[in-house]
Design an enzyme around this catalytic site. Structure first.
Site, PDB file in Angstrom:
ATOM      1  N   HIS A 477       0.988  -1.210  -0.062  1.00 24.04           N
ATOM      2  CA  HIS A 477       0.189   0.233   0.068  1.00 24.04           C
ATOM      3  C   HIS A 477       0.710   1.483  -0.031  1.00 24.04           C
ATOM      4  O   HIS A 477       0.627   2.200  -0.771  1.00 24.04           O
ATOM      5  CB  HIS A 477      -0.962  -0.026   1.229  1.00 24.04           C
ATOM      6  CG  HIS A 477      -1.985   1.347   1.322  1.00 24.04           C
ATOM      7  ND1 HIS A 477      -3.235   1.034   0.954  1.00 24.04           N
ATOM      8  CD2 HIS A 477      -1.610   2.484   1.666  1.00 24.04           C
ATOM      9  CE1 HIS A 477      -3.650   2.320   1.323  1.00 24.04           C
ATOM     10  NE2 HIS A 477      -2.689   3.101   1.763  1.00 24.04           N
ATOM     11  N   GLU A 478       1.792   1.170   0.984  1.00 27.01           N
ATOM     12  CA  GLU A 478       2.608   2.590   1.190  1.00 27.01           C
ATOM     13  C   GLU A 478       3.548   2.596  -0.174  1.00 27.01           C
ATOM     14  O   GLU A 478       3.885   3.653  -0.825  1.00 27.01           O
ATOM     15  CB  GLU A 478       3.277   2.647   2.521  1.00 27.01           C
ATOM     16  CG  GLU A 478       2.435   2.252   3.590  1.00 27.01           C
ATOM     17  CD  GLU A 478       1.326   3.852   3.613  1.00 27.01           C
ATOM     18  OE1 GLU A 478       1.616   4.664   2.661  1.00 27.01           O
ATOM     19  OE2 GLU A 478       0.284   3.488   4.225  1.00 27.01           O
ATOM     20  N   HIS A 481       1.835   4.495  -2.790  1.00 27.56           N
ATOM     21  CA  HIS A 481       1.852   5.872  -2.691  1.00 27.56           C
ATOM     22  C   HIS A 481       3.306   6.346  -3.306  1.00 27.56           C
ATOM     23  O   HIS A 481       3.393   7.398  -3.847  1.00 27.56           O
ATOM     24  CB  HIS A 481       1.642   6.442  -1.303  1.00 27.56           C
ATOM     25  CG  HIS A 481       0.418   6.075  -0.657  1.00 27.56           C
ATOM     26  ND1 HIS A 481      -0.611   7.045  -1.342  1.00 27.56           N
ATOM     27  CD2 HIS A 481      -0.244   5.766   0.393  1.00 27.56           C
ATOM     28  CE1 HIS A 481      -1.815   6.897  -0.873  1.00 27.56           C
ATOM     29  NE2 HIS A 481      -1.574   6.063   0.359  1.00 27.56           N
ATOM     30  N   HIS A 484       3.643   6.758  -6.815  1.00 33.43           N
ATOM     31  CA  HIS A 484       2.774   7.942  -7.303  1.00 33.43           C
ATOM     32  C   HIS A 484       3.681   9.269  -7.297  1.00 33.43           C
ATOM     33  O   HIS A 484       3.853  10.129  -7.788  1.00 33.43           O
ATOM     34  CB  HIS A 484       1.657   8.180  -6.475  1.00 33.43           C
ATOM     35  CG  HIS A 484       0.699   8.900  -7.118  1.00 33.43           C
ATOM     36  ND1 HIS A 484      -0.487   9.308  -6.335  1.00 33.43           N
ATOM     37  CD2 HIS A 484       0.216   9.681  -8.199  1.00 33.43           C
ATOM     38  CE1 HIS A 484      -1.212  10.146  -7.145  1.00 33.43           C
ATOM     39  NE2 HIS A 484      -0.757  10.243  -8.259  1.00 33.43           N
TER      40      HIS A 484
END
Length: 685
Positions: A477-478, A481, A484
């Protein structure tokens, strides 16, 4: 500025480090305040130069000039705020109490500067005639809207009231965070009778013994940090101790001590409401959602109610199944309480699927998981990671990597920080130390420095760091990010990377979680840390089979947080009541477990009271609709499909906030998302 002071302060120099990374090894606490003060003065001068420019206001001499102002202040406050989350101490927190009002006042002095706003408005009013690029249009709209949303159109007494309220809010949110961290660190449950450890896995007992030993205590110490709290609630046979630890965790910041957040919760909710109403909105949610994909409270409630309707029957069945199992062991009068939920859920999962977290841990040794996650990015996007020990870090546990694009060019710096410490807040997050932008004069693409921060299981004297499956998902998940941030390719820093609508920012992170149950991915790294054996296909199938275990309960838990968030921020009258009672009423439609009257989420709910998720917690479910729909394309074409990955990078990951998120999403997916893919993935439909 004092030249001697300047010579000693690394913030006043161009960093002489690889890729001009932050020289953490040279920064001392005393460097922050003078650098912040000088940064404020420099930006004041830059703003004054924009105002005093005798030429007609243009996009270049006003909008771009403003966007480029405040470089020194941004440089120092970025490090300062990140350290307050990842490696804080009493001195930093005392300094934060001192400088936050100055920073809030400085921010207000900019957005309430009438002459500056007049020049921005002059450009804004002629934007259709300026032949701006899409990105320039977006930047102009964002800056103009930001000024309006921060009081630029207010007059007289209202302007002063706005100043006062925003200054108060900055201090309230800071106090909320500090209290939460201190209360978490303050608590410890020390056990000295080994019989009390019945049911706990060996690795959990080892960690607890080492925690006690590190403080020169005998026995086993359990804390409220996730790697200690979660396994205890999942495996400890002693119900009384589970109850004790549950109450310690779920009554944080409600006690009669200096860490109490009850009145701070009221004040934050009321202050945000007053700010929104001052700016012409009925409530704070209306103010916030104006710049979100959802746009209105009605749209948020529509999603939350859709999920309630779809998932509640299954969630009730899940509770009943666990209740039945518990009664087989404890008798017909037994009622499963919140401190029993993880314990009996784990037993039922084991019974149904022959699976629990401890079976999987040996296959998820942290170094192997890193190889797997980095390898996934390499396979999807062609990027590579190289550890660079010449890049300074802020703690010995932190590692720094250079990231290279598929053509071999330098792409970004990535910091990883995996384990809990007393100076680190709870949870997991991605952050930036430097955003990406393109220099308008030279054309140089200035690349980002990003960081992922977690609180994962630590290594012990006898074992390396062995992650739970949930921790593997959190890493993915992190890391999503961070992609991105690393793939950002915008002209302007303000529109770069994760600077997107809050209910869109979770798409790149949540889509990565989908890979966690894919056999092709797990086979790239999941090997037993002792034998080197690849995780068996049969065990992977059990992970897949159990992937929707208690999915409806988990969904309603998130919905309950969304309802609580909206209840606090759709208010249009001040709240003076009982925080616990209000909370229980706000989320009761989504509660499956019996209510515990002493428990209180709001007093420790940093996401909505001290983070960026106020009137925005629904974003996780909103983005889950997006990620389920988006990942269905990977499933359709192949999870490592280059064409789909390239499109996701080009249309989502590299675009930042340069266009409206729904435009970007439809460009990638070819259609607007529906809730159907999520319902199908969770086995509801």
């Amino acid at each position: 500025m004092n030249n001697i002071l300047s010579a000693q302060n690394p913030f006043f120099e161009q960093y002489q480090t690889p890729h001009e990374t932050v020289p953490f090894d040279r920064i001392q606490t005393e460097h922050y305040e003078p650098a912040i003060l000088e940064g404020i003065n420099q930006q004041k001068a830059e703003i004054e130069a924009i105002i005093q420019n005798p030429e007609k206001a243009t996009f270049a001499n006003t909008v771009e000039a403003f966007e480029q102002s405040g470089k020194l202040l941004d440089k120092v406050t970025t490090v300062f705020s990140n350290m307050l989350s990842a490696e804080t101490n009493d001195e930093l927190q005392a300094l934060a109490q001192k400088v936050m009002p100055l920073l809030s006042e400085h921010s207000n002095n900019i957005t309430l500067n009438e002459k500056l706003f007049d020049r921005l408005k002059e450009v804004y009013n002629q934007k259709e005639d300026l032949q701006l690029t899409q990105e320039q249009h977006r930047l102009l709209d964002d800056i103009y809207d930001s000024f309006v949303r921060h009081g630029a159109n207010l007059e007289g007494e209202a302007r002063e009231q706005y100043r006062q309220l925003t200054n108060e809010l900055s201090m309230l949110t800071l106090s909320f965070s500090e209290n939460n961290l201190k209360e978490t660190n303050h608590y410890q449950m020390l056990l000295t009778n080994k019989a009390d450890l019945a049911g706990l896995p060996e690795i959990v007992m080892e960690t607890a013994a080492e925690t006690a030993k590190s403080e020169e205590k005998e026995g086993w110490a359990f804390t409220l940090h996730a790697p200690s709290y979660v396994p205890f609630m999942t495996y400890a046979d002693n119900r009384e101790l589970r109850h004790k630890l549950y109450l310690a965790y779920n009554t944080k910041c409600t006690h009669d001590n200096e860490y109490n957040n009850i009145d701070i919760v009221r004040k934050i909710a009321n202050t945000r409401m007053k700010i929104a109403q001052l700016l012409g909105y009925d409530n704070y949610a209306d103010y916030t959602l104006k710049k979100r994909m959802a746009e209105t409270s009605n749209a948020v409630y529509k999603l939350l109610n859709q999920l309630l309707e779809a998932y509640t029957p299954t969630a009730q069945q899940e509770y009943q199944e666990i209740q039945d199992l518990a009664r087989q062991e404890q008798g017909d009068d037994f009622v499963v309480m919140p401190w029993d939920w993880s314990y009996y859920s784990n037993k039922l999962k084991n019974k149904k699927f022959n699976l629990n977290e401890e079976m999987l841990r040996p296959y998820f040794e942290l170094e192997q998981v890193k190889k797997g996650v980095f390898g996934l990015a390499e396979r999807l996007y062609g990027i590579t990671f190289k550890k660079n020990q010449d890049i300074p870090v802020y703690h010995e546990e932190v590692e720094a990597y250079e990231v290279f694009d598929k053509d071999g060019k330098y792409l970004a710096v990535l910091y990883t920080d995996f384990h809990p410490r007393t100076g680190k807040r709870a949870g997991a997050w991605m952050t930036s130390y430097k955003e990406q932008w393109i220099d308008r004069k030279t054309g140089e693409n200035s690349r980002p420095h990003v960081s992922v921060v977690m609180n994962f299981t630590k290594p012990t004297a006898n074992k390396p760091a062995l992650l739970t499956f949930n921790e593997v998902e959190t890493f993915l998940h992190e890391f999503g990010h961070s992609l991105h941030g690393m793939f950002a390719n915008s002209t302007y820093q303000n529109l770069s990377g994760t600077n997107v609508y809050w209910d869109f920012v979770e798409l790149p992170s949540q889509i990565m979680e989908n890979f966690a149950i894919e056999k092709e991915f797990l086979h790239t790294f999941a090997k037993h840390y002792q034998t080197g054996e690849l995780i068996p296909d049969e065990l992977i199938q059990r992970i897949v089979n159990s992937s929707n275990f208690n999915a409806a309960y988990a969904c309603l838990r998130q919905v309950s947080f969304g309802l609580l968030d909206m209840a606090w921020y759709t208010r249009n009258t001040p709240f003076e009541g009982d925080v616990r009672v209000y909370e229980q009423e706000a989320w009761k439609k989504a509660q499956i477990l019996p209510v515990v009257s002493d428990a209180c989420m709001s007093t420790q709910f940093s996401h909505i009271f001290a983070g960026g998720y106020s009137a925005g917690y629904y974003s996780y479910k909103w983005a889950e609709v997006l990620d389920a729909d988006a990942f269905s394309l990977f499933k359709q074409k192949g999870i490592f499909n280059q064409e789909v990955a390239d499109s996701f990078r080009k249309n989502i990951l590299s675009k930042g906030g340069t266009e409206h998120p729904m435009v970007l999403y439809k460009r990638f997916r070819g259609q607007e998302p529906t809730i159907d893919a999520l319902l199908k993935r969770n086995g509801i439909k």
